[in-house]
Design an enzyme around this catalytic site. Structure first.
Site: not given
Length: 276
Positions: A63, A193, A231
């Site tokens: 991407i 983030y 996870r």
């Protein structure tokens, strides 16, 4: 040209992306494309699902590489005449203990999670067929980063009229402010983030508005979502959810029934619309 419906999941050779492909192979009537930057890893992931009796297709996609996006775009246009389901799952996060300078973390994280995802949308959203579904995999980290922003930034990010250009300028400003070492003084939180996912959720709200204006009556639904703490290599082994559990909300949004008028332009977690 094939009249078969088609779904594409970005960043799907492992983790939540792979789990989304697995679920779509079981529930979506049509071709499901697993995509990955690395062809070898992508084909290994396809083989893994084939062992489970599933039949995903594969297409290379990085991407962060516009040419790679355009190659996929042309392939979908030629083979299927468009796209029915797009799940933008590809994303990165630096580990908490990573010693990479924050300004570099900010630039690299936003380049993938915000700017590259925006590039994908600019190339593929025009291909969406009527009643198409678009899911941008965001994060609750974006909501918590938003709450740590200055009041002025919060107001801008929550605005119902913010434009894509204004949002892009804000994301660029965050990166610039980190380089100058003034991001906290300028009202930003210290999470690259989180800011990247704030940007992605706001981008989703803008894209939904744009679809309302340009494709009214086409029944396309676009949402951002949080898969939860899962996870994966990214989130680590202590997270409570399995990848298959993390895929539940993205898959629910990808398969909203024909004729549904919502959710649209929302931020969804645990299949529930969250306040923004």
């Amino acid at each position: 040209m094939s009249s078969t419906p088609v779904a594409v999941v970005t960043g799907s050779n492992k983790g939540i992306g792979l789990a989304i492909v697995r679920a779509l192979c079981k529930k979506f009537t049509g071709d499901v494309y697993l995509t990955a930057r690395d062809i070898q890893r992508g084909k290994e992931a396809v083989a893994k699902l084939q062992e489970e009796g599933l039949k995903p297709q594969f297409h290379q996609l990085d991407i962060t590489d516009l040419q790679s996006i355009q190659t996929l775009r042309d392939f979908l246009k030629e083979k299927y005449g468009g796209l029915n389901v797009l799940v933008n799952n590809a994303g990165i996060a630096f580990k908490v203990a990573d010693t990479t300078p924050f300004a570099i973390q900010a630039e690299v994280t936003l380049r993938t999670n915000f700017f590259a995802t925006r590039d994908i949308c600019r190339e593929l959203l025009p291909l969406m067929k009527p009643n198409g579904r678009v899911v941008n995999v965001s994060s609750m980290c974006g909501a918590s980063a938003l709450s740590q922003c200055s009041q002025d930034l919060q107001q801008k990010f929550r605005s119902e009229t913010i434009t894509e250009e204004e949002l892009v300028k804000l994301m660029e400003k965050f990166v610039e402010d980190t380089k100058k070492g003034v991001h906290e003084k300028e009202g930003w939180p210290s999470t690259a983030y989180g800011v990247s996912k704030t940007g992605l959720t706001v981008l989703s709200r803008i894209q939904a508005r744009q679809l309302n204006e340009t494709r009214k009556g086409d029944g396309i639904l676009l949402n951002a979502c949080c898969p939860g703490w899962v996870r994966t290599d990214m989130a680590g082994p202590k997270a409570p959810k399995s990848p298959d559990e993390g895929a539940e909300t993205p898959v629910y949004l990808a398969l909203l029934p024909l004729g549904a008028d919502g959710p649209h332009g929302q931020f969804v977690s645990d299949k529930t619309v969250q306040p923004w």
